[in-house]
Design a protein around this motif. Structure first.
Motif, PDB file in Angstrom:
ATOM      1  N   SER A 188       0.866  -1.227  -0.172  1.00  0.00           N
ATOM      2  CA  SER A 188      -0.188  -0.132   0.143  1.00  0.00           C
ATOM      3  C   SER A 188       0.679   1.229   0.056  1.00  0.00           C
ATOM      4  CB  SER A 188      -1.039  -0.048   1.265  1.00  0.00           C
ATOM      5  OG  SER A 188      -1.650   1.140   1.387  1.00  0.00           O
ATOM      6  N   GLY A 215      -0.708   4.151   0.533  1.00  0.00           N
ATOM      7  CA  GLY A 215      -1.244   4.573   1.523  1.00  0.00           C
ATOM      8  C   GLY A 215      -1.857   6.205   1.199  1.00  0.00           C
ATOM      9  N   SER A 275      -4.755   1.059   6.998  1.00  0.00           N
ATOM     10  CA  SER A 275      -3.565   0.376   6.992  1.00  0.00           C
ATOM     11  C   SER A 275      -3.357  -0.848   8.046  1.00  0.00           C
ATOM     12  CB  SER A 275      -2.521   1.236   6.874  1.00  0.00           C
ATOM     13  OG  SER A 275      -2.182   2.010   5.957  1.00  0.00           O
ATOM     14  N   TYR A 323       2.839  -4.629   3.575  1.00  0.00           N
ATOM     15  CA  TYR A 323       4.062  -3.946   3.315  1.00  0.00           C
ATOM     16  C   TYR A 323       3.665  -2.408   2.918  1.00  0.00           C
ATOM     17  CZ  TYR A 323       7.217  -7.879   2.837  1.00  0.00           C
ATOM     18  OH  TYR A 323       8.077  -9.056   3.137  1.00  0.00           O
ATOM     19  N   PHE A 324       4.379  -1.611   3.185  1.00  0.00           N
ATOM     20  CA  PHE A 324       3.943  -0.152   3.117  1.00  0.00           C
ATOM     21  C   PHE A 324       5.040   0.744   2.334  1.00  0.00           C
ATOM     22  CE2 PHE A 324       1.942  -1.905   6.498  1.00  0.00           C
ATOM     23  CZ  PHE A 324       0.569  -1.748   6.041  1.00  0.00           C
ATOM     24  N   ARG A 325       4.631   1.720   1.457  1.00  0.00           N
ATOM     25  CA  ARG A 325       5.565   2.578   0.799  1.00  0.00           C
ATOM     26  C   ARG A 325       5.891   3.644   1.730  1.00  0.00           C
ATOM     27  NH1 ARG A 325       9.262   4.945  -1.605  1.00  0.00           N
ATOM     28  NH2 ARG A 325       9.539   5.167  -3.865  1.00  0.00           N
ATOM     29  N   GLN A 360       0.403  10.835   1.612  1.00  0.00           N
ATOM     30  CA  GLN A 360       0.740   9.040   1.683  1.00  0.00           C
ATOM     31  C   GLN A 360       1.436   9.034   2.887  1.00  0.00           C
ATOM     32  OE1 GLN A 360       2.589   7.738  -2.160  1.00  0.00           O
ATOM     33  NE2 GLN A 360       2.104   9.515  -3.083  1.00  0.00           N
ATOM     34  N   LEU A 361       1.611   7.430   3.151  1.00  0.00           N
ATOM     35  CA  LEU A 361       2.147   7.048   4.320  1.00  0.00           C
ATOM     36  C   LEU A 361       3.557   7.677   4.218  1.00  0.00           C
ATOM     37  CD1 LEU A 361       1.010   3.415   4.555  1.00  0.00           C
ATOM     38  CD2 LEU A 361       0.109   5.124   5.862  1.00  0.00           C
ATOM     39  N   PRO A 384       7.236   5.571   8.769  1.00  0.00           N
ATOM     40  CA  PRO A 384       6.852   4.011   8.590  1.00  0.00           C
ATOM     41  C   PRO A 384       6.776   3.108  10.251  1.00  0.00           C
ATOM     42  CG  PRO A 384       9.246   3.799   7.796  1.00  0.00           C
ATOM     43  CD  PRO A 384       8.755   5.326   8.089  1.00  0.00           C
ATOM     44  N   THR A 400       8.385  -2.760   4.629  1.00  0.00           N
ATOM     45  CA  THR A 400       8.547  -1.778   3.893  1.00  0.00           C
ATOM     46  C   THR A 400       8.786  -1.912   2.467  1.00  0.00           C
ATOM     47  OG1 THR A 400      10.528  -0.990   4.575  1.00  0.00           O
ATOM     48  CG2 THR A 400       8.505  -0.026   5.707  1.00  0.00           C
ATOM     49  N   THR A 439      -0.121  -4.636  -5.152  1.00  0.00           N
ATOM     50  CA  THR A 439      -0.397  -3.386  -5.087  1.00  0.00           C
ATOM     51  C   THR A 439      -1.883  -3.250  -4.831  1.00  0.00           C
ATOM     52  OG1 THR A 439      -0.555  -2.679  -7.494  1.00  0.00           O
ATOM     53  CG2 THR A 439       1.612  -2.553  -6.252  1.00  0.00           C
ATOM     54  N   ASN A 462      -5.623   1.652  -2.042  1.00  0.00           N
ATOM     55  CA  ASN A 462      -5.895   1.848  -0.788  1.00  0.00           C
ATOM     56  C   ASN A 462      -7.288   2.767  -0.393  1.00  0.00           C
ATOM     57  OD1 ASN A 462      -3.795   4.032  -0.864  1.00  0.00           O
ATOM     58  ND2 ASN A 462      -4.934   4.503   0.876  1.00  0.00           N
TER      59      ASN A 462
END
Length: 340
Positions: free
Chosen positions: A8, A10, A30, A46-48, A55-56, A59, A77, A312, A315
């Protein structure tokens, strides 16, 4: 068998139709999506990380919260932009998040992508050394981080400390055993993939890479994976490396899916400039009925070469819809490909 997780970015926006309208929504949703994905049997959340964007961003609070709410799923990540990071402070944050999760952190690092502002890392107090590029600085930060999460101490203790010290040089705390083997590098070229292999990092390869041959994206990515594995073998590492690839994959199960993603049925690779003077190749999206997806994904050489696939997720369409997206792949596509 293949590990399957979600990735994501985010995104959040108050625009009409967005189910993720604020930063709080992005963070809390999330966590909820990671909990639901674990219940479905997915393997990773996992998160970007992007700075100066809706966005996120930071982290580690999110990873720690996900780790506290789950018990099995990998948390990670893809990726942290190392141009912006203090490697020592990051080592403490990573150690804490990994301990909270019980050793489930899979930390993806990279040079990062073109950002929202000019030289954003300068606002964080960082600048390339003389003769360095920003990419060189990112790799230097990563090498420092890898060094300080090892078991060896490196800091001279104060002879009159506030609290008693163990003997010898001191290391950063908290340290989490085994984290060093769960660091990944997001590589956009064959050369950086080989560099990551020499340093003993796992490989993350995204939905784009710099164009190095003009071949289709999945073939260039498969060649990158092979170059990485060859370099890993040559380096003499004792453990087996892990490799992940990211893809946008949507099984068209109902009218919602067809409305959102039916137009991507004819998606194809795209070539274009991601930054001045640098040609990139962007991988296609996959959107089709499950039986068609099975046929198409079986031909994707990079997916076949990787041990981990990150889906991907859109979200801003909300947690419930993204649970549906993940479940459709796990239930109707992965078993037919031998991934489950």
């Amino acid at each position: 068998m293949k590990k399957i997780g979600f990735l994501s970015f985010g995104h959040w926006s108050p625009a009409a139709g967005s189910q993720t309208r604020s930063a709080a929504d992005a963070l809390l949703q999330s966590i909820d999506l990671a909990v639901a994905a674990e219940e479905l049997g997915a393997d990773g959340a996992y998160f970007r990380v992007h700075h100066f964007a809706r966005q996120l961003a930071s982290p580690f609070p999110l990873l720690a919260a996900v780790g506290a709410r789950t018990s099995r799923i990998e948390i990670g990540t893809a990726v942290v932009d190392m141009r912006y990071e203090n490697p020592l402070y990051m080592a403490e944050d990573a150690g804490a998040a990994d301990l909270i999760s019980g050793g489930r952190l899979q930390l993806g690092l990279s040079r990062g992508s073109p950002e929202q502002v000019i030289d954003g890392w300068r606002h964080f107090g960082y600048a390339p050394a003389q003769g360095e590029t920003d990419a060189d600085m990112a790799r230097r930060h990563a090498e420092v981080f890898l060094e300080v999460i090892r078991d060896q101490g490196f800091a001279q203790p104060n002879p009159r400390p506030m609290f008693p010290n163990p003997p010898g040089l001191l290391r950063l705390e908290p340290r989490s055993e085994g984290l060093r083997d769960r660091i990944w590098w997001g590589a956009a070229t064959n050369a950086t993939a080989e560099w990551a292999a020499r340093l003993g990092m796992n490989l993350q390869s995204s939905t784009l890479k710099f164009d190095e041959s003009g071949k289709p994206f999945h073939i260039q990515q498969a060649e990158q994976i092979q170059a990485y594995r060859d370099a890993w073998t040559a380096a003499g590492h004792q453990r087996l490396p892990r490799v992940s690839v990211s893809r946008s994959i949507f099984a068209l199960m109902d009218d919602r899916d067809r409305a959102y993603f039916g137009r991507n049925r004819q998606s194809s690779d795209q070539f274009g400039a991601i930054e001045p003077g640098q040609q990139a190749v962007f991988g296609r999206s996959y959107a089709a009925e499950p039986d068609v997806l099975v046929e198409e994904l079986a031909k994707d050489e990079a997916i076949q070469a990787a041990d981990t696939l990150l889906l991907t997720v859109p979200n801003q369409l909300g947690v419930d819809y993204n649970v549906h997206v993940i479940e459709a792949i796990l239930t109707h596509v992965a078993p037919a490909l031998g991934w489950r």
